[in-house]
Scaffold this motif. Structure first.
Motif, mmCIF file in Angstrom:
data_model
loop_
_atom_site.group_PDB
_atom_site.id
_atom_site.type_symbol
_atom_site.label_atom_id
_atom_site.label_comp_id
_atom_site.label_asym_id
_atom_site.label_seq_id
_atom_site.Cartn_x
_atom_site.Cartn_y
_atom_site.Cartn_z
ATOM 1 N N MET A 127 0.840 -1.274 0.062
ATOM 2 C CA MET A 127 -0.025 0.006 -0.025
ATOM 3 C C MET A 127 0.686 1.318 -0.059
ATOM 4 O O MET A 127 2.007 1.253 0.369
ATOM 5 N N SER A 128 0.204 2.388 -0.570
ATOM 6 C CA SER A 128 1.089 3.547 -0.545
ATOM 7 C C SER A 128 0.241 4.623 0.294
ATOM 8 O O SER A 128 -0.624 4.605 0.736
ATOM 9 N N ASP A 129 0.900 5.596 0.400
ATOM 10 C CA ASP A 129 0.323 7.072 0.795
ATOM 11 C C ASP A 129 -0.319 7.813 0.057
ATOM 12 O O ASP A 129 -0.113 7.779 -1.272
ATOM 13 N N VAL A 130 -1.586 8.484 0.395
ATOM 14 C CA VAL A 130 -2.281 9.362 -0.229
ATOM 15 C C VAL A 130 -2.434 10.915 0.635
ATOM 16 O O VAL A 130 -2.184 10.807 1.758
ATOM 17 N N ALA A 131 -2.290 11.989 -0.132
ATOM 18 C CA ALA A 131 -2.373 13.141 0.379
ATOM 19 C C ALA A 131 -3.971 13.490 0.180
ATOM 20 O O ALA A 131 -4.490 13.403 -1.062
ATOM 21 N N ALA A 132 -4.468 14.033 1.346
ATOM 22 C CA ALA A 132 -6.268 14.486 0.907
ATOM 23 C C ALA A 132 -6.287 15.880 1.616
ATOM 24 O O ALA A 132 -5.469 16.155 2.579
ATOM 25 N N VAL A 178 -16.821 22.706 14.849
ATOM 26 C CA VAL A 178 -16.790 22.176 13.554
ATOM 27 C C VAL A 178 -18.245 21.834 13.031
ATOM 28 O O VAL A 178 -19.001 21.089 13.575
ATOM 29 N N GLN A 179 -18.610 22.358 11.840
ATOM 30 C CA GLN A 179 -20.212 22.319 11.400
ATOM 31 C C GLN A 179 -19.893 21.149 10.483
ATOM 32 O O GLN A 179 -20.884 20.306 10.471
ATOM 33 N N SER A 180 -18.753 21.146 9.539
ATOM 34 C CA SER A 180 -18.911 19.984 8.601
ATOM 35 C C SER A 180 -17.298 19.749 8.314
ATOM 36 O O SER A 180 -16.504 20.609 7.994
ATOM 37 N N VAL A 181 -17.144 18.359 7.660
ATOM 38 C CA VAL A 181 -15.920 18.079 7.005
ATOM 39 C C VAL A 181 -16.140 17.366 5.969
ATOM 40 O O VAL A 181 -16.860 16.307 5.689
ATOM 41 N N GLU A 182 -15.605 17.731 4.735
ATOM 42 C CA GLU A 182 -15.739 17.210 3.436
ATOM 43 C C GLU A 182 -14.260 16.937 2.589
ATOM 44 O O GLU A 182 -13.605 17.825 2.769
ATOM 45 N N VAL A 183 -14.210 15.818 2.319
ATOM 46 C CA VAL A 183 -12.926 15.465 1.419
ATOM 47 C C VAL A 183 -13.075 16.369 0.200
ATOM 48 O O VAL A 183 -14.104 15.730 -0.670
ATOM 49 N N THR A 184 -12.068 17.166 -0.417
ATOM 50 C CA THR A 184 -12.126 17.700 -1.597
ATOM 51 C C THR A 184 -11.102 17.126 -2.451
ATOM 52 O O THR A 184 -11.433 17.762 -3.850
ATOM 53 N N ASP A 185 -10.040 16.576 -2.241
ATOM 54 C CA ASP A 185 -9.330 16.221 -3.075
ATOM 55 C C ASP A 185 -8.401 15.047 -2.448
ATOM 56 O O ASP A 185 -8.211 15.228 -1.213
ATOM 57 N N VAL A 186 -7.996 14.124 -3.125
ATOM 58 C CA VAL A 186 -7.120 12.865 -2.962
ATOM 59 C C VAL A 186 -6.019 12.519 -3.932
ATOM 60 O O VAL A 186 -6.689 12.558 -5.214
ATOM 61 N N ARG A 187 -5.004 12.364 -3.598
ATOM 62 C CA ARG A 187 -3.878 12.367 -4.583
ATOM 63 C C ARG A 187 -2.840 11.115 -4.112
ATOM 64 O O ARG A 187 -2.200 11.396 -2.870
ATOM 65 N N ARG A 188 -2.604 10.409 -4.870
ATOM 66 C CA ARG A 188 -1.576 9.185 -4.390
ATOM 67 C C ARG A 188 -0.318 10.009 -4.417
ATOM 68 O O ARG A 188 0.318 10.538 -5.544
ATOM 69 N N LEU A 189 0.418 9.559 -3.260
ATOM 70 C CA LEU A 189 1.901 10.073 -3.406
ATOM 71 C C LEU A 189 2.854 9.047 -3.910
ATOM 72 O O LEU A 189 2.677 7.852 -3.780
ATOM 73 N N MET A 190 3.777 9.532 -4.829
ATOM 74 C CA MET A 190 4.514 8.698 -5.436
ATOM 75 C C MET A 190 6.190 8.537 -4.783
ATOM 76 O O MET A 190 6.467 9.374 -4.177
#
Length: 88
Positions: A1-6, A76-88
């Motif tokens: 497995m690898s890491d992702v930046a979100a 905090v009212q809400s949390v939303e994932v807006t971007d996810v990118r795989r790290l190389m």
């Protein structure tokens, strides 16, 4: 497995919230090895969203523990994932 930046968009409950206190609470809620940075994004009418960048494992449920930890904070009212990118 690898890491992702979100990137998580965190909306405070009101424009009157002290953003510096909220930023510190978010940093404390997120594991040190996952937290990267926080930037501010003006929304309108004095409301400012916080874009929280984290690095997590890309396994099943990757960002959910961090989302739940941040969402549990009082200001905090809400949390939303807006971007996810795989790290190389």
């Amino acid at each position: 497995m690898s890491d992702v930046a979100a990137i998580l968009k965190v909306m405070p409950v009101s424009p009157e919230i002290d953003l510096e206190v909220l930023k510190q609470a978010i940093e404390n809620a997120v594991e040190n090895d996952a937290f990267e940075n926080i930037t501010e994004e003006p929304i309108g009418f004095g409301l400012v969203a916080l874009n929280v960048t984290i690095v997590v494992d890309d396994g099943e449920g990757g960002t959910e523990p961090v989302e739940e930890a941040i969402a549990a904070l009082d200001d905090v009212q809400s949390v939303e994932v807006t971007d996810v990118r795989r790290l190389m």
